[in-house]
Design a protein around this motif. Sequence first.
Motif: not given
Length: 932
Positions: A301-305, A391-396
């Motif tokens: 987890e790089i950041s919260d999102n 890869g990267f995944e997250g929320m916007i």
Amino acid sequence: MALNTASSYAFAEEAVVEEEVERIEVTGSRIKRADLESASPVSVITTEDMKIQGISNVADALQNLTAQSGGLTAAVNNGGNGNATVNLRGLGSNRTLVLVNGRRMVASGTGATATVDLNTIPMAAVKRIEVLKDGASAVYGSDAIAGVVNIIMRNDFEGFEFDASYSETSEGDGDESSISTTFGLSSDKGNITVNLGYYDRGEVRQADRPYSACPIAEEIDENGNPSLYCAGSSFSLGMNAFLPDGRRVQFEPGGNGSTSPLGYHDWINGGEGNDRYNYSASSYLFTPATRYNVSVLGNYEISDNTNFFAEGFYTNRHSTQQMAPQPIYYAYGANGRNWTMSSDPGIYPFVGLYDFGTPGVDETIYPLRRMQEVGPRVFEQEVNSVQLTAGFEGMIGDYSWNAFYTYGRNSAIDRSKNYINMENAIKSVNENCVGVTVTGTPDNYTVDGNDPSQPCINYFGLGSISEADAAYLRYTDQGTSGTEMHHMGASVSGDLFSLPAGALGFAAGIEHREESAFNQPDAFSSSGIGSGNAVQPTAGGYKVDEAFVELVVPVLSDLPLAQSVDLEAAMRFFDYDTFGSDNTWKLGLTWRMNDIIMLRSVASTAFRAPTVGELFGGQSDSYTNYSDPCNGVGGPNENAQYAAACANDVANGLIPGDGSWSQGNGQVRAVVGGNPDLGPETADTFTVGLVVEPFEGLSFTVDYYDIEVENVISSIGVGTRLTQCYGAGSAGGVGGSNSFCTGVVRNAVGDFDGTPATNDNLSIWALSGIDYNIQYNIEMLGLDWNFDWEASYIENWEVQSFAGEDTVDYVGVGSSGSGSIPEWKHNFGAQVRGDSWAVAYNLLWVDELTTESVALGGDDPADYYAPTADSFMSHNISASWYITDNISIRGGIDNLTDEEPPYYSDYDDSNTDTTLYHYIGRNFYVGTTITF
């Protein structure tokens, strides 16, 4: 993990609805949702079920799904190359898409392959396997015609796990052992899971099982009834040959083992005491292999999102197959010469030992021989596969996003030992014999003037070839091959806006993929010096850009008989640099009437892009027997069906038209290999199903499917091509406008030459059927009970080889090729679990088959010993026990009653169909898991 053979079966549990706040992406859709049910039928094979039933290979976990038919297993000795594949609906492994964590795997195995070798996926690192039995090209792209197998890996393991297992058959062979360790570290930011695995499998020989000990043939006995005898190949031990006087004789020792003063006897083709060669004696039934696997999965987890994820898989495989010694005969050749012998002892001196040797008379002897002294053919593969994903995944806001890059590479070396150098074989009966003299009798002779480095070789009789001769003839064929994949993509999903019945979900994304492959055959194979036709290298690749969009539209909710009605729609656009651009779509509906009943249906299109091998496969020559349709044209013996087309050839001066024309060669040079002008296969698929859950723990599912595949990539034999071309009337013949005449040419003497038999978009396949599942879970007597029944009924499985050809239905046919299609297959399982133990029982039932000659050829069943293959039933039992919270043991017996696979007259291999049945007999296994 535990051990298993192909006889083990894991429960295929239908995905059920669970009320969870977390949204999950289920195979068949890119949209994450809390409701696990979608319009497409998805089955789940869990790790717990695989463990208790001793499964140590992904291929074994899939093999007994009732929707699976004809995938490669350890039973495929002839042409298997050690690969393991899945083949849903019997449509071919290249029409079942294999994913790992929802992403494509690089094609793996040997040659310019286009399928995923399931050996590359470490079983101990698997969390579950999801099987979508529906076309899904709109969601995943090419290859997803029959369905999708999505293997979900363990990416959140914490601690250490050691697993070991061992199994062997009741005959003391076919042993399998596996050892794996899994360890994982977690923090509040992420996890890393590492798995190391080792697997080893021993062999079973065909000769070690009564049903496969020799190739069975049939004859009509003196009472007019079909009977069986041990037969085999006409390439006999010790050699048989057609003599100049027309006789066919078997040389001694060899053949049936009899002897005579002449040193040979008349060839006995069939019945008891025949001269044929039992090739089962040297061939494997269950092939050995050794495999090492490493997998690493991590996320941070790089950041919260924003979250980073990475996956790495590496597999090293060594596998072996063994077949009977190489056969050679008079049609094999090199550099324009064939392996034949002269009747003149002055040319081939060993012929003077026999009464048909005639000094000064150079007539041709046509031999057929099994090269026993050279040794069995041994095929070895070393395959290294690696795949890396990051890869990267997250929320916007309320939307989830994902971006990834995958690199995969597979490299292979395949060796074929104890092949015959035909150039040397031809020399050994010609120029090497100059100055050599032989005196004596067939069983006591003296050779003078022979050069051991360039020997004149005696091929008459078993044992006549010395080890030095064998070394001169023998060579090892070594080929190299590989595949490579670059795959990148990005997607976004979420709820677009709210409708009266709920939120409209969507997913959209873009992908770019590049795939390449090569196959470099051995120099001997490329030159045609080996015992076969010349094989040319394969090399090529393609690129594709794709974009997709998917919607889930809530139509109704919370109404009488409409608790929820959702419409699913998807479309994918693709652009290949090989054949161009197009699109594929999906439209589905789920109608949940209430908590008990749900209806689901999907209509979609699907496609399969031509592979590198199909497009760019090295073209090579293949010689096949044929009959010229124009034999006798213009005379009383001409065939009226072909007269008009043949008249065109006469008018063009290619052949005479006075009735004198007769083909000069019984074989034609055909050109086989790739075709860069291929287009994609296309399919229309339809499913409709009913899900009923009358009360908690009990569920019924019934799903009907209908699939039609057009433009199937296949090839037409030379005989069929010529028949169709010359049966086209005035549009036929060399240069005719009929499509089958393309590439048909005659040489300077009038014979056909270079007739194309390459790949083309030719066939239409159509199949339909019904899948059933009943599952019942109950707590009773203080124990947890689970009952599961899965069945597959195939209504039709039709093939039209090319336009205008009759359609053939293969349902219920015992195939002479691989992968028979039974009308019914059933799997029943029962488990009972206590606090620290579990016991399981499985039953596999396969419907009877009708042998191909009767079912498709219209022959009289009374003319065959086994016009049908009996239904087959196998029982498996297993148990596990947690000794402590950290240590468990397990064991079981597959094929408890030691059932043999049934014989049918037109069998595929080993007198049965080893891709369909449990074939190695009763199998015992034990295993243990230790965690801390």
